[in-house]
Design a protein around this motif. Structure first.
Motif, mmCIF file in Angstrom:
data_model
loop_
_atom_site.group_PDB
_atom_site.id
_atom_site.type_symbol
_atom_site.label_atom_id
_atom_site.label_comp_id
_atom_site.label_asym_id
_atom_site.label_seq_id
_atom_site.Cartn_x
_atom_site.Cartn_y
_atom_site.Cartn_z
ATOM 1 N N LYS A 1 9.376 20.473 -14.267
ATOM 2 C CA LYS A 1 8.381 19.432 -13.976
ATOM 3 C C LYS A 1 8.823 18.605 -12.778
ATOM 4 C CE LYS A 1 6.701 18.841 -18.664
ATOM 5 N NZ LYS A 1 6.597 17.901 -19.776
ATOM 6 N N LYS A 2 7.862 18.283 -11.926
ATOM 7 C CA LYS A 2 8.220 17.544 -10.709
ATOM 8 C C LYS A 2 8.519 16.085 -11.047
ATOM 9 C CE LYS A 2 6.477 16.405 -6.084
ATOM 10 N NZ LYS A 2 5.734 16.907 -4.931
ATOM 11 N N ILE A 3 9.685 15.652 -10.567
ATOM 12 C CA ILE A 3 10.181 14.306 -10.847
ATOM 13 C C ILE A 3 10.088 13.460 -9.590
ATOM 14 C CG2 ILE A 3 12.373 13.053 -11.286
ATOM 15 C CD1 ILE A 3 11.463 14.431 -13.781
ATOM 16 N N GLY B 1 -0.026 5.065 -2.235
ATOM 17 C CA GLY B 1 1.061 6.013 -1.946
ATOM 18 C C GLY B 1 0.504 7.361 -1.504
ATOM 19 N N ARG B 2 1.142 7.969 -0.539
ATOM 20 C CA ARG B 2 0.675 9.287 -0.093
ATOM 21 C C ARG B 2 1.805 10.306 -0.170
ATOM 22 N NH1 ARG B 2 0.590 5.920 4.482
ATOM 23 N NH2 ARG B 2 2.245 6.494 5.942
ATOM 24 N N GLY B 3 1.372 11.561 -0.298
ATOM 25 C CA GLY B 3 2.336 12.652 -0.384
ATOM 26 C C GLY B 3 2.185 13.586 0.796
ATOM 27 N N ARG B 4 2.861 14.708 0.728
ATOM 28 C CA ARG B 4 2.778 15.707 1.802
ATOM 29 C C ARG B 4 1.406 16.357 1.782
ATOM 30 N NH1 ARG B 4 5.623 19.857 0.293
ATOM 31 N NH2 ARG B 4 5.569 20.821 2.337
ATOM 32 N N ARG B 5 1.001 16.841 2.936
ATOM 33 C CA ARG B 5 -0.210 17.655 3.095
ATOM 34 C C ARG B 5 -1.449 17.027 2.451
ATOM 35 N NH1 ARG B 5 1.448 22.526 4.893
ATOM 36 N NH2 ARG B 5 -0.085 23.829 3.877
ATOM 37 N N SER C 1 0.852 -1.177 0.000
ATOM 38 C CA SER C 1 0.000 0.000 0.000
ATOM 39 C C SER C 1 0.900 1.243 0.000
ATOM 40 C CB SER C 1 -0.926 -0.063 1.215
ATOM 41 O OG SER C 1 -1.604 1.144 1.316
ATOM 42 N N SER C 2 1.789 1.326 1.000
ATOM 43 C CA SER C 2 2.741 2.440 1.059
ATOM 44 C C SER C 2 4.043 1.926 1.684
ATOM 45 C CB SER C 2 2.157 3.571 1.920
ATOM 46 O OG SER C 2 3.191 4.426 2.355
ATOM 47 N N THR C 3 5.162 2.226 1.066
ATOM 48 C CA THR C 3 6.441 1.783 1.645
ATOM 49 C C THR C 3 6.690 2.465 3.002
ATOM 50 O OG1 THR C 3 7.604 3.427 0.296
ATOM 51 C CG2 THR C 3 7.571 1.155 -0.545
HETATM 52 C C1 BTN Z 1 5.078 14.629 -2.077
HETATM 53 O O1 BTN Z 1 5.653 15.125 -3.042
HETATM 54 O O2 BTN Z 1 4.002 15.074 -1.661
HETATM 55 C C2 BTN Z 1 5.716 13.466 -1.382
HETATM 56 C C3 BTN Z 1 5.553 12.187 -2.151
HETATM 57 C C4 BTN Z 1 6.213 11.005 -1.471
HETATM 58 C C5 BTN Z 1 5.922 9.705 -2.189
HETATM 59 C C6 BTN Z 1 6.714 8.553 -1.624
HETATM 60 S S1 BTN Z 1 6.623 7.105 -2.625
HETATM 61 C C7 BTN Z 1 7.389 6.181 -1.381
HETATM 62 C C8 BTN Z 1 6.811 6.636 -0.065
HETATM 63 N N1 BTN Z 1 5.569 5.949 0.218
HETATM 64 C C9 BTN Z 1 4.520 6.781 0.245
HETATM 65 O O3 BTN Z 1 3.341 6.447 0.484
HETATM 66 N N2 BTN Z 1 4.921 8.035 -0.003
HETATM 67 C C10 BTN Z 1 6.350 8.102 -0.218
#
Ligand code: BTN
Length: 242
Positions: free
Chosen positions: A113-115, A48-52, A21-23
Motif C-alpha cells: 500500500k502506498k504510504i 496538495g498535488r501529486g505527480r502527473r 494550499s501546497s507546501t
Molecule cells: C505523488 O505521489 O504523486 C506525489 C505526491 C506528493 C505530495 C506532496 S505533499 C507535500 C507537497 N505538496 C504538494 O502539493 N505535493 C507534495
C-alpha cells in the motif's frame, strides 16, 4: 499564510504553517525571505498535488512538507532515487520488520500500500523543491489511481509527523553525504534491493505511449532500463504498472 520558524534540522531551517494550499507553492514564497535551504511543513494542506496531474489528499495527522536543495539538472534523476531511498530507509530504521518497497521512480509502499509520494519541482535556477507527503495517521483514498493507500499507523509504526520529519531530513542529509563521498553506485544497489518489480515484467505508461518489458536495471543516472522485444530502452519518466 504565516509560517513560523521552528528549528534547524540538518541543513535546513524548518518552518511550519497551520494551513497552506501546497507546501511546494509555499516554499517559493519563503525562499526569497528566509534563505536557500529551508523546509516547510503544514498541519493542513488543502490543494496538495501529486505527480502527473494527480491530487494529494490531506488526512488529519498526516505529514506534508517541502524542502529546498541546490543541484545540477544533470543530477536530478539520481537525486530522485536518493529522495525515495532516504524515505524507505527512514521507515526501515524505525521498523526493520516492515515490508518497505520503493516503486519507481520514488513512491514508497508498505505491504503493497502506498504510504508516501514525492513531487519534485523547480524553484529557480539550480534550486529545487522536494515535496513529500507521508500518510502518518490515515490513508486517504485517491481517485483514478491503480494502487491502494495505507498509513504508518495501520502498519503499526507509531511515529508522529514531526518525529518523522526530523528523522527524514537527517537521513536524507546523510545519504547525500554518502553520495558525495562514495558516488551513486552503492546507493543505486541499495535502491534496487528495495525496488518493487525489479527483474520482473512490467508496463510503463509514459505521456505518449505504453511500453512492456522486463525491469532490467537502473542506469548510472537513475533511469529505468527496460528490456523489450526490440532491445534495451532507457525510461526517463512514466508510471510503472504490472
Ligand atoms: C505523488 O505521489 O504523486 C506525489 C505526491 C506528493 C505530495 C506532496 S505533499 C507535500 C507537497 N505538496 C504538494 O502539493 N505535493 C507534495
Amino acid at each position: 499564510m504565516v509560517s513560523v520558524y521552528k528549528e534547524k534540522i540538518a541543513l535546513w531551517d524548518w518552518y511550519e504553517a497551520e494551513c497552506v494550499s501546497s507546501t511546494n507553492d509555499e516554499i517559493r514564497q519563503l525562499v526569497p525571505q528566509c534563505g536557500k535551504y529551508i523546509a516547510i511543513s503544514a498541519k493542513r494542506q488543502t490543494g496538495g498535488r501529486g505527480r502527473r496531474g494527480h491530487i494529494w489528499r490531506e488526512g488529519e495527522g498526516n505529514l506534508y512538507f517541502t524542502f529546498s536543495m541546490e543541484l545540477n539538472v544533470e543530477e536530478l534523476s539520481r537525486f530522485v532515487c536518493l529522495v525515495g531511498l532516504s524515505l524507505a530507509e527512514t521507515l526501515l530504521e524505525k521498523s526493520p520488520q516492515s515490508d518497505v518497497k520503493i516503486k519507481w521512480p520514488n513512491d514508497v509502499f508498505i505491504s503493497g500500500k502506498k504510504i508516501s509520494g514525492i513531487l519534485i519541482e523547480k524553484i529557480d535556477n539550480g534550486l529545487w523543491a522536494i515535496g513529500i507527503g507521508v500518510n502518518i495517521a490515515v490513508a486517504p483514498e485517491i481517485a483514478n489511481v491503480e494502487y491502494k493507500t495505507g498509513s504508518l499507523y495501520e502498519s503499526g509504526i507509531m511515529l508522529d509527523r514531526i518525529e518523522f520529519l526530523r528523522y527524514y531530513l537527517a537521513k536524507f542529509a546523510s545519504v547525500m553525504e554518502r553520495y558525495q563521498t562514495e558516488g551513486f553506485k552503492p546507493l543505486k544497489e541499495q535502491w534496487l534491493g528495495l525496488a518493487l518489480n525489479y527483474r520482473q515484467q512490467i508496463c510503463i505508461k509514459t505521456e505518449k505511449n505504453v511500453k512492456n518489458g522486463e525491469f532490467a536495471a537502473l542506469d548510472d543516472n537513475g533511469y529505468l532500463m527496460l528490456r523489450t522485444d526490440s532491445g534495451m530502452e532507457r525510461i526517463v519518466a512514466g508510471d510503472l504498472f504490472v
